[in-house]
Design a protein around this motif. Structure first.
Motif, PDB file in Angstrom:
ATOM      1  N   THR A 147       6.200  74.527  56.898  1.00  0.00           N
ATOM      2  CA  THR A 147       5.650  74.379  55.617  1.00  0.00           C
ATOM      3  C   THR A 147       4.232  73.665  55.793  1.00  0.00           C
ATOM      4  O   THR A 147       4.365  72.330  56.602  1.00  0.00           O
ATOM      5  N   LEU A 148       3.284  73.659  55.126  1.00  0.00           N
ATOM      6  CA  LEU A 148       2.186  73.061  55.052  1.00  0.00           C
ATOM      7  C   LEU A 148       1.996  72.233  53.754  1.00  0.00           C
ATOM      8  O   LEU A 148       2.436  72.887  52.738  1.00  0.00           O
ATOM      9  N   TYR A 149       1.437  70.945  53.935  1.00  0.00           N
ATOM     10  CA  TYR A 149       1.465  70.263  52.679  1.00  0.00           C
ATOM     11  C   TYR A 149      -0.144  69.722  52.463  1.00  0.00           C
ATOM     12  O   TYR A 149      -0.820  69.597  53.417  1.00  0.00           O
ATOM     13  N   LEU A 150      -0.440  69.793  51.236  1.00  0.00           N
ATOM     14  CA  LEU A 150      -1.650  68.749  50.916  1.00  0.00           C
ATOM     15  C   LEU A 150      -1.330  67.833  49.729  1.00  0.00           C
ATOM     16  O   LEU A 150      -1.011  67.990  48.549  1.00  0.00           O
TER      17      LEU A 150
ATOM     18  N   GLY B  88     -10.457  60.467  51.976  1.00  0.00           N
ATOM     19  CA  GLY B  88      -9.806  59.456  51.715  1.00  0.00           C
ATOM     20  C   GLY B  88      -8.933  59.595  50.418  1.00  0.00           C
ATOM     21  O   GLY B  88      -8.166  58.611  50.179  1.00  0.00           O
ATOM     22  N   ARG B  89      -9.079  60.829  49.952  1.00  0.00           N
ATOM     23  CA  ARG B  89      -8.046  61.051  48.931  1.00  0.00           C
ATOM     24  C   ARG B  89      -6.905  62.006  49.117  1.00  0.00           C
ATOM     25  O   ARG B  89      -5.864  62.011  48.437  1.00  0.00           O
ATOM     26  N   PHE B  90      -7.380  62.854  50.014  1.00  0.00           N
ATOM     27  CA  PHE B  90      -6.208  63.999  50.297  1.00  0.00           C
ATOM     28  C   PHE B  90      -5.698  64.025  51.835  1.00  0.00           C
ATOM     29  O   PHE B  90      -6.609  63.472  52.743  1.00  0.00           O
ATOM     30  N   THR B  91      -4.659  64.191  52.005  1.00  0.00           N
ATOM     31  CA  THR B  91      -3.918  64.131  53.198  1.00  0.00           C
ATOM     32  C   THR B  91      -3.205  65.494  53.493  1.00  0.00           C
ATOM     33  O   THR B  91      -2.369  65.917  52.659  1.00  0.00           O
ATOM     34  N   ILE B  92      -3.724  66.295  54.562  1.00  0.00           N
ATOM     35  CA  ILE B  92      -2.947  67.637  54.944  1.00  0.00           C
ATOM     36  C   ILE B  92      -1.951  67.028  56.103  1.00  0.00           C
ATOM     37  O   ILE B  92      -1.913  66.067  56.987  1.00  0.00           O
ATOM     38  N   SER B  93      -0.446  67.708  56.149  1.00  0.00           N
ATOM     39  CA  SER B  93       0.293  67.571  57.206  1.00  0.00           C
ATOM     40  C   SER B  93       1.136  68.797  57.098  1.00  0.00           C
ATOM     41  O   SER B  93       1.215  69.521  56.296  1.00  0.00           O
ATOM     42  N   ARG B  94       1.931  68.800  58.130  1.00  0.00           N
ATOM     43  CA  ARG B  94       2.842  69.956  58.519  1.00  0.00           C
ATOM     44  C   ARG B  94       4.103  69.565  58.911  1.00  0.00           C
ATOM     45  O   ARG B  94       4.359  68.437  59.401  1.00  0.00           O
ATOM     46  N   ASP B  95       4.948  70.447  58.641  1.00  0.00           N
ATOM     47  CA  ASP B  95       6.527  70.308  58.895  1.00  0.00           C
ATOM     48  C   ASP B  95       6.822  71.473  59.591  1.00  0.00           C
ATOM     49  O   ASP B  95       7.090  72.666  59.044  1.00  0.00           O
ATOM     50  N   ASN B  96       7.058  71.181  60.934  1.00  0.00           N
ATOM     51  CA  ASN B  96       7.217  72.599  61.810  1.00  0.00           C
ATOM     52  C   ASN B  96       8.635  72.965  61.757  1.00  0.00           C
ATOM     53  O   ASN B  96       9.108  74.174  61.906  1.00  0.00           O
TER      54      ASN B  96
END
Length: 126
Positions: free
Chosen positions: A79-82, A67-75
């Protein structure tokens, strides 16, 4: 050569936000797990924060960050994000990006991750 390079750490007040990035290169596996771990000051071991699987994009979060952190990727840029919001002092630590090649599903078992970045420091304090 596999490389994972974290960036975006820093100091932030409680309640603030930060976005971490992990730039990757040298990946040669058809599928894998990639995620974020952290090591709190004075504590042994790395705690799994969040990860995502490369095929189904299913993400896993530690209960402490849901509920506070979100992970995502840009293929397109590998790059991986947090994205971290509502940060708390207990979120302080060194954040590492890591990958588990050929993993069948997303998990946060650190001992199964083979490749690690050098980490980026996150400090949450007033």
């Amino acid at each position: 050569q596999v490389q994972l390079v974290e960036s975006g750490g820093g100091w932030v007040q409680p309640g603030g936000s930060l976005r971490l990035s992990c730039t990757t290169s040298g990946f040669s596996w058809r599928y894998y797990n990639i995620g974020w771990f952290r090591q709190a000051p004075g504590k042994e071991g790395r705690e799994g924060v969040s990860c995502v699987h490369s095929i189904d994009n299913i993400a896993v979060y530690a209960d402490s960050v849901k509920g506070r952190f979100t992970i995502s990727r840009d293929n397109t840029t590998n790059t991986l994000y947090l994205q971290m919001s509502s940060l708390k002092p207990e979120d302080t630590g060194v954040y590492y990006c890591a990958t588990d090649p050929w993993a069948d599903y997303a998990h946060l078992r650190a001992y199964e991750y083979d490749y690690w970045g050098r980490g980026t420091q996150v400090t949450v304090s007033s």
